[in-house]
Design a protein around this motif. Sequence first.
Motif, PDB file in Angstrom:
ATOM      1  N   LYS A  22     -31.102  56.899 120.194  1.00  8.95           N
ATOM      2  CA  LYS A  22     -30.245  55.603 119.978  1.00  8.95           C
ATOM      3  C   LYS A  22     -30.747  54.779 121.285  1.00  8.95           C
ATOM      4  CE  LYS A  22     -26.703  56.333 117.048  1.00  8.95           C
ATOM      5  NZ  LYS A  22     -26.634  57.670 116.562  1.00  8.95           N
ATOM      6  N   ILE A  23     -30.886  55.459 122.614  1.00  5.46           N
ATOM      7  CA  ILE A  23     -31.309  54.609 123.787  1.00  5.46           C
ATOM      8  C   ILE A  23     -32.673  54.461 123.761  1.00  5.46           C
ATOM      9  CG2 ILE A  23     -31.816  56.521 125.286  1.00  5.46           C
ATOM     10  CD1 ILE A  23     -29.309  54.047 126.454  1.00  5.46           C
ATOM     11  N   CYS A  24     -33.462  54.843 123.086  1.00  3.06           N
ATOM     12  CA  CYS A  24     -35.117  54.651 123.365  1.00  3.06           C
ATOM     13  C   CYS A  24     -35.506  53.510 123.150  1.00  3.06           C
ATOM     14  CB  CYS A  24     -35.803  55.766 122.789  1.00  3.06           C
ATOM     15  SG  CYS A  24     -37.645  55.519 122.578  1.00  3.06           S
ATOM     16  N   PRO A  25     -35.564  52.451 124.103  1.00  5.61           N
ATOM     17  CA  PRO A  25     -36.176  51.449 123.739  1.00  5.61           C
ATOM     18  C   PRO A  25     -37.263  50.826 122.841  1.00  5.61           C
ATOM     19  CG  PRO A  25     -36.738  51.624 125.874  1.00  5.61           C
ATOM     20  CD  PRO A  25     -36.153  52.980 125.414  1.00  5.61           C
ATOM     21  N   SER A  26     -38.191  51.971 122.717  1.00  8.57           N
ATOM     22  CA  SER A  26     -39.392  51.885 121.743  1.00  8.57           C
ATOM     23  C   SER A  26     -39.244  52.543 120.558  1.00  8.57           C
ATOM     24  CB  SER A  26     -40.417  52.549 122.493  1.00  8.57           C
ATOM     25  OG  SER A  26     -40.794  52.160 123.967  1.00  8.57           O
ATOM     26  N   GLY A  27     -38.087  53.184 120.240  1.00  6.46           N
ATOM     27  CA  GLY A  27     -37.715  53.493 119.189  1.00  6.46           C
ATOM     28  C   GLY A  27     -38.784  54.952 118.562  1.00  6.46           C
ATOM     29  N   VAL A  28     -39.279  55.553 119.863  1.00  4.13           N
ATOM     30  CA  VAL A  28     -40.339  56.559 119.573  1.00  4.13           C
ATOM     31  C   VAL A  28     -39.762  58.077 119.234  1.00  4.13           C
ATOM     32  CG1 VAL A  28     -42.236  55.334 120.413  1.00  4.13           C
ATOM     33  CG2 VAL A  28     -40.702  56.871 121.744  1.00  4.13           C
ATOM     34  N   ILE A  29     -38.247  58.253 119.328  1.00 11.96           N
ATOM     35  CA  ILE A  29     -37.691  59.381 118.943  1.00 11.96           C
ATOM     36  C   ILE A  29     -37.099  59.569 117.746  1.00 11.96           C
ATOM     37  CG2 ILE A  29     -36.121  61.017 119.954  1.00 11.96           C
ATOM     38  CD1 ILE A  29     -36.401  59.907 122.846  1.00 11.96           C
ATOM     39  N   ALA A  30     -37.097  60.516 117.114  1.00  9.25           N
ATOM     40  CA  ALA A  30     -36.427  60.583 115.674  1.00  9.25           C
ATOM     41  C   ALA A  30     -35.900  62.156 115.693  1.00  9.25           C
ATOM     42  CB  ALA A  30     -37.460  60.537 114.691  1.00  9.25           C
TER      43      ALA A  30
END
Length: 164
Positions: free
Chosen positions: A71-79
């Motif tokens: 949720k915090i990742c600004p790049s949205g690279v974690i799932a």
Amino acid sequence: MAQKVSNARLVKVTLLALWFTLKNLFRKPVTVQYPIVKRPIPERWRGGTFALTTDKETEEENCIGCKLCEKICPSGVIAVEMEKHGGRGWAKSFILDLQGCLQCELCVQVCPTDAIVMLYGMEAPVTRREDLILDKEKLMANEGLYQAAWATGLKLQNLHEPKK
Ligand code: SF4
Ligand code: SF4
């Protein structure tokens, strides 16, 4: 029309260039013969890749699948995909795509269980794009391959605590 350069000016700039070359000829080089010579890495340096950690005593995975890092990742690279059993959460799957990572460390900062860490060192080069996509297996293997950086989520959260 091109401007004519006088002979005196030509001699002057040539001598200056020679002087500059001579001056630097005997200077100690600022570069090193990497990888034969390696510069010391600063204590708080963290590298470009990550690991998922395990509890040293129980050998259980520290990740509880809470998705805070996602949720915090600004790049949205974690799932992260979560599953629950044995009275706690687990990461059923975990993907971190280094291709879009900003190295901001926010994922590490918010982790409540020190499950995700950045690594200390810079020698993990890859030559294929797919190697930059870290799945749970690769992330867990990284724990044994590299030293963790000094900062973990809990350490960083404690630093942010207001002084009493
Ligand atoms: S370091 Fe920042 S950009 Fe990279 S995965 Fe973590 S939160 Fe996302
Ligand atoms: S790495 Fe940490 S923040 Fe991310 S899902 Fe696991 S426990 Fe939660």
